[in-house]
Design a protein around this motif. Structure first.
Motif, PDB file in Angstrom:
ATOM      1  N   ASP A   4      33.041  -3.321  -2.730  1.00 42.37           N
ATOM      2  CA  ASP A   4      32.209  -3.237  -1.785  1.00 42.37           C
ATOM      3  C   ASP A   4      31.687  -4.430  -1.007  1.00 42.37           C
ATOM      4  O   ASP A   4      30.864  -4.372  -0.423  1.00 42.37           O
ATOM      5  N   GLN A   5      32.173  -5.537  -1.568  1.00 46.60           N
ATOM      6  CA  GLN A   5      32.183  -6.805  -0.959  1.00 46.60           C
ATOM      7  C   GLN A   5      33.185  -7.246  -0.195  1.00 46.60           C
ATOM      8  O   GLN A   5      34.364  -7.795  -0.822  1.00 46.60           O
ATOM      9  N   PRO A   6      33.111  -7.463   1.079  1.00 56.35           N
ATOM     10  CA  PRO A   6      34.460  -7.817   1.954  1.00 56.35           C
ATOM     11  C   PRO A   6      34.537  -9.128   1.709  1.00 56.35           C
ATOM     12  O   PRO A   6      33.645  -9.987   1.424  1.00 56.35           O
ATOM     13  N   GLY A   7      35.864  -9.505   1.755  1.00 59.82           N
ATOM     14  CA  GLY A   7      36.082 -10.978   1.481  1.00 59.82           C
ATOM     15  C   GLY A   7      36.389 -11.493   0.268  1.00 59.82           C
ATOM     16  O   GLY A   7      36.874 -12.657  -0.204  1.00 59.82           O
ATOM     17  N   GLN A   8      36.629 -10.632  -0.842  1.00 61.88           N
ATOM     18  CA  GLN A   8      36.906 -10.681  -2.188  1.00 61.88           C
ATOM     19  C   GLN A   8      38.201 -11.354  -2.240  1.00 61.88           C
ATOM     20  O   GLN A   8      38.579 -12.260  -2.929  1.00 61.88           O
ATOM     21  N   LEU A   9      39.287 -10.833  -1.664  1.00 62.24           N
ATOM     22  CA  LEU A   9      40.413 -11.351  -1.885  1.00 62.24           C
ATOM     23  C   LEU A   9      40.774 -12.671  -1.385  1.00 62.24           C
ATOM     24  O   LEU A   9      41.436 -13.518  -1.952  1.00 62.24           O
ATOM     25  N   GLY A  10      40.231 -12.908  -0.096  1.00 57.04           N
ATOM     26  CA  GLY A  10      40.304 -14.206   0.366  1.00 57.04           C
ATOM     27  C   GLY A  10      39.654 -15.129  -0.456  1.00 57.04           C
ATOM     28  O   GLY A  10      40.118 -16.405  -0.422  1.00 57.04           O
ATOM     29  N   LYS A  11      38.532 -14.971  -0.953  1.00 53.38           N
ATOM     30  CA  LYS A  11      37.719 -15.945  -1.867  1.00 53.38           C
ATOM     31  C   LYS A  11      38.349 -16.086  -3.176  1.00 53.38           C
ATOM     32  O   LYS A  11      38.636 -17.662  -3.337  1.00 53.38           O
ATOM     33  N   ILE A  12      39.116 -15.299  -3.733  1.00 51.00           N
ATOM     34  CA  ILE A  12      39.814 -15.697  -4.910  1.00 51.00           C
ATOM     35  C   ILE A  12      41.000 -16.349  -4.628  1.00 51.00           C
ATOM     36  O   ILE A  12      41.328 -17.283  -5.522  1.00 51.00           O
ATOM     37  N   THR A  13      41.872 -16.000  -3.685  1.00 53.64           N
ATOM     38  CA  THR A  13      43.013 -16.493  -3.540  1.00 53.64           C
ATOM     39  C   THR A  13      42.800 -17.869  -2.896  1.00 53.64           C
ATOM     40  O   THR A  13      43.490 -19.001  -3.077  1.00 53.64           O
ATOM     41  N   ARG A  14      41.581 -18.126  -2.103  1.00 55.34           N
ATOM     42  CA  ARG A  14      41.561 -19.515  -1.910  1.00 55.34           C
ATOM     43  C   ARG A  14      40.875 -20.601  -2.807  1.00 55.34           C
ATOM     44  O   ARG A  14      41.320 -21.730  -3.008  1.00 55.34           O
ATOM     45  N   ILE A  15      40.102 -19.878  -3.829  1.00 57.33           N
ATOM     46  CA  ILE A  15      39.856 -20.819  -5.051  1.00 57.33           C
ATOM     47  C   ILE A  15      41.266 -20.978  -5.880  1.00 57.33           C
ATOM     48  O   ILE A  15      41.486 -22.199  -6.357  1.00 57.33           O
ATOM     49  N   MET A  16      42.342 -20.058  -6.067  1.00 53.18           N
ATOM     50  CA  MET A  16      43.331 -20.437  -6.548  1.00 53.18           C
ATOM     51  C   MET A  16      44.158 -21.548  -5.861  1.00 53.18           C
ATOM     52  O   MET A  16      44.621 -22.743  -6.478  1.00 53.18           O
ATOM     53  N   GLN A  17      43.909 -21.469  -4.579  1.00 49.71           N
ATOM     54  CA  GLN A  17      44.566 -22.501  -3.842  1.00 49.71           C
ATOM     55  C   GLN A  17      44.200 -24.060  -3.966  1.00 49.71           C
ATOM     56  O   GLN A  17      44.800 -24.699  -4.134  1.00 49.71           O
ATOM     57  N   GLN A  18      42.626 -23.774  -3.867  1.00 48.54           N
ATOM     58  CA  GLN A  18      41.909 -24.853  -4.146  1.00 48.54           C
ATOM     59  C   GLN A  18      42.074 -25.682  -5.601  1.00 48.54           C
ATOM     60  O   GLN A  18      41.951 -27.017  -5.835  1.00 48.54           O
ATOM     61  N   ALA A  19      42.567 -24.862  -6.641  1.00 46.53           N
ATOM     62  CA  ALA A  19      42.875 -25.382  -8.035  1.00 46.53           C
ATOM     63  C   ALA A  19      44.288 -25.747  -8.137  1.00 46.53           C
ATOM     64  O   ALA A  19      44.796 -26.068  -9.118  1.00 46.53           O
ATOM     65  N   GLY A  20      45.073 -25.470  -6.962  1.00 49.44           N
ATOM     66  CA  GLY A  20      46.319 -25.990  -7.011  1.00 49.44           C
ATOM     67  C   GLY A  20      47.534 -25.032  -7.549  1.00 49.44           C
ATOM     68  O   GLY A  20      48.590 -25.149  -7.868  1.00 49.44           O
TER      69      GLY A  20
END
Length: 131
Positions: A78-94
């Motif tokens: 029910d919260q738009p942007g979840q996929l982008g958020k978790i994948t961006r956090i993965m990217q930031q963690a390398g």
């Protein structure tokens, strides 16, 4: 649970054969997907007993390329942007996401290049650290 990367032939019935040999051994597919790239088919499927699934497939001349550890995550639908958020956090963690799909329980399944780093992100996500 683990993900199996499976090579399939590119012709009608290849995926059906895979499904039938698994069914005959009472091995259930818990999620995944398949696609054609060039002249070869590739599939990633999730199994509770990946060892048994691999044995069944290989005994029926279906090539298993690799067995992968997975990260399982639940997104707030029910919260738009979840996929982008978790994948961006993965990217930031390398962490590079190599495969992403959903299982039959609407959970996000991730195969990543650095499981340990990815697990830290996934565990923190589950704890609400990134909210």
């Amino acid at each position: 649970m683990k993900d199996l990367e499976i090579q399939l032939e590119n012709h009608p019935g290849a995926l059906a054969k895979m499904g039938e040999v698994l069914a005959s051994a009472k091995v259930s597919v818990e999620g995944g997907g398949a696609w054609i790239a060039g002249n070869s088919g590739t599939a990633h499927f999730l199994f509770e007993d990946a060892t048994k699934a691999r044995k069944v497939l290989e005994n029926n001349n279906i090539k298993v390329i690799k067995e992968n550890k997975i990260l399982i995550q639940r997104l707030q639908q029910d919260q738009p942007g979840q996929l982008g958020k978790i994948t961006r956090i993965m990217q930031q963690a390398g962490v590079n996401i190599q495969v992403l799909y959903s299982d039959h329980d609407n959970q996000l399944i991730l195969v990543v290049d650095d499981y340990e780093k990815g697990k830290v992100v996934s565990d923190n996500w589950s704890k609400g650290v990134y909210n």
